[in-house]
Write a protein that holds these residues in place. Sequence first.
Motif, PDB file in Angstrom:
ATOM      1  N   ARG A   1       0.839  -1.363  -0.222  1.00  0.00           N
ATOM      2  CA  ARG A   1       0.082  -0.111   0.151  1.00  0.00           C
ATOM      3  C   ARG A   1       0.944   1.229   0.084  1.00  0.00           C
ATOM      4  O   ARG A   1       1.995   1.103   0.569  1.00  0.00           O
ATOM      5  N   PRO A   2       0.311   2.289  -0.470  1.00  0.00           N
ATOM      6  CA  PRO A   2       0.869   3.608  -0.301  1.00  0.00           C
ATOM      7  C   PRO A   2       1.518   3.831   1.089  1.00  0.00           C
ATOM      8  O   PRO A   2       0.720   3.379   1.912  1.00  0.00           O
ATOM      9  N   PRO A   3       2.435   4.767   1.292  1.00  0.00           N
ATOM     10  CA  PRO A   3       2.731   5.215   2.669  1.00  0.00           C
ATOM     11  C   PRO A   3       1.719   5.925   3.461  1.00  0.00           C
ATOM     12  O   PRO A   3       0.807   6.382   2.737  1.00  0.00           O
ATOM     13  N   PRO A   4       1.590   5.898   4.591  1.00  0.00           N
ATOM     14  CA  PRO A   4       0.618   6.680   5.618  1.00  0.00           C
ATOM     15  C   PRO A   4       0.620   7.898   5.286  1.00  0.00           C
ATOM     16  O   PRO A   4       1.769   8.527   4.904  1.00  0.00           O
ATOM     17  N   GLU A   5      -0.291   8.716   5.676  1.00  0.00           N
ATOM     18  CA  GLU A   5      -0.330  10.049   5.469  1.00  0.00           C
ATOM     19  C   GLU A   5       0.696  10.762   6.549  1.00  0.00           C
ATOM     20  O   GLU A   5       1.060   9.987   7.515  1.00  0.00           O
TER      21      GLU A   5
ATOM     22  N   GLY B   1       3.023  13.824  15.709  1.00  0.00           N
ATOM     23  CA  GLY B   1       2.025  12.592  15.504  1.00  0.00           C
ATOM     24  C   GLY B   1       0.927  12.566  14.986  1.00  0.00           C
ATOM     25  O   GLY B   1       0.113  11.972  14.835  1.00  0.00           O
ATOM     26  N   LYS B   2       0.636  14.078  14.520  1.00  0.00           N
ATOM     27  CA  LYS B   2      -0.862  14.322  14.182  1.00  0.00           C
ATOM     28  C   LYS B   2      -0.711  14.961  12.701  1.00  0.00           C
ATOM     29  O   LYS B   2       0.495  15.318  12.472  1.00  0.00           O
TER      30      LYS B   2
ATOM     31  N   GLY C   1       3.419  10.457  -1.881  1.00  0.00           N
ATOM     32  CA  GLY C   1       3.924   9.261  -1.739  1.00  0.00           C
ATOM     33  C   GLY C   1       4.788   8.789  -3.170  1.00  0.00           C
ATOM     34  O   GLY C   1       4.441   9.448  -4.294  1.00  0.00           O
ATOM     35  N   GLU C   2       5.903   8.360  -3.085  1.00  0.00           N
ATOM     36  CA  GLU C   2       6.718   7.942  -4.034  1.00  0.00           C
ATOM     37  C   GLU C   2       7.248   6.632  -3.548  1.00  0.00           C
ATOM     38  O   GLU C   2       7.551   6.144  -2.767  1.00  0.00           O
TER      39      GLU C   2
END
Length: 405
Positions: free
Chosen positions: A77-81, A141-142, A197-198
Amino acid sequence: MWESRRLAGFLVLSVALACAGCNALLLPASGPNAAIIDSGAAWNGPPYGLVKLTPKTVGILEEYGPRTLSATFGDRRPPPEIRFGIGDVIGVTIFEAAAGGLFIPSEAGVRPGNFVTLPNQPIDTKGMISVPYAGLVPAAGKTPAEVEQIIVDRIKNRAIEPQVVVALATQNTSLISIVGEVNASVVTGRLPAEPAGEKVLDYITRAGGPKDQGQDTWVVLERHGRRASVPFGALIYEPGNNIWAWPGDTIYLYKEPQTFLAFGATGQQGQLPFSAGVNSSAWRMTLAEGVAAAGGLIDVQADPGSVFLYRREPRELAERLGVDCSKMDGPTVPVIYSVSFADPAGYFLATRVQMRNKDVLFAANAQSVDITKFTTFLNALISVPNNVAFTGANIEAWRIDSHIR
């Protein structure tokens, strides 16, 4: 003459018994006999599994393949936000629906917009930023949306229909490190992660790409204490390896030509590079290409039915190949693959098996070569007492002839 033959036989038997007691061979050789390998006997080393290359086993090898980035890290999956971290510099802009509220004075009705922009500020070591009338706001962390909502909730009873925009001014966390054999003069070694994301190849490109064409370049990806490496060519020709890069990843490029070792009845022995031709390296090579790069099999020496490939395989793969791993320790298992080039189909199988870095290729001698060596050795033993007896007879004849004269 009969006594000489008995002596020779006794010497042969004595040498054979002595060699059997010390795990040595009676005759000189460049490696083990094919019969010894097929027996599965290991004199001093670890036990190994013997696997014959067949369409079924080759299919399992193709299915499992070499250890890849996608197999190691799994999650495609693409990286998290991207989330804020301690040290990031962020900006906060607060909008109100009308003048006369908490931040916009009543006489400011003619200004171009009812908003106020706070000075950029870094997230402190406690993960907080300071917003007037909202106090210390947790940010580390937000996501931006989460910080915006916290600020709105704290001032909504005092401001006029407030809306907040939180933006990342300077990204000092959520970075991806690119080190090693890259054109690092283009950018610094740490690149900010992109919100969209890359993939790994994208970040290598942003770092200037590899210093050469990449045939001998390896790519190491480290993430959360896990690590995997693949040839650079695997990112190009096998897109499944070009996985998403995540914030905090480290990508390391280093140059190491892939090689294999060739022994036995091949035209050339020693450490040989993966090659695509004269003075040309390659990032992968098949077993058939490896035999050819080693000069092929020596026509008057090799047993084409006894060509072996040595390597260590993951225990899971070895078990799928039918190897009894009960007596073998560790996550990897020594495996010897056997292929017959006496079988025309063996060449097709060899073109489907991929060589790996540091593989060992061994071509056994034909049995007739060992027989020839033994007969030569036997003749040498027999000729010694025969020559002694012949010399003694000549001396005795000379002595008798001298007395007669």
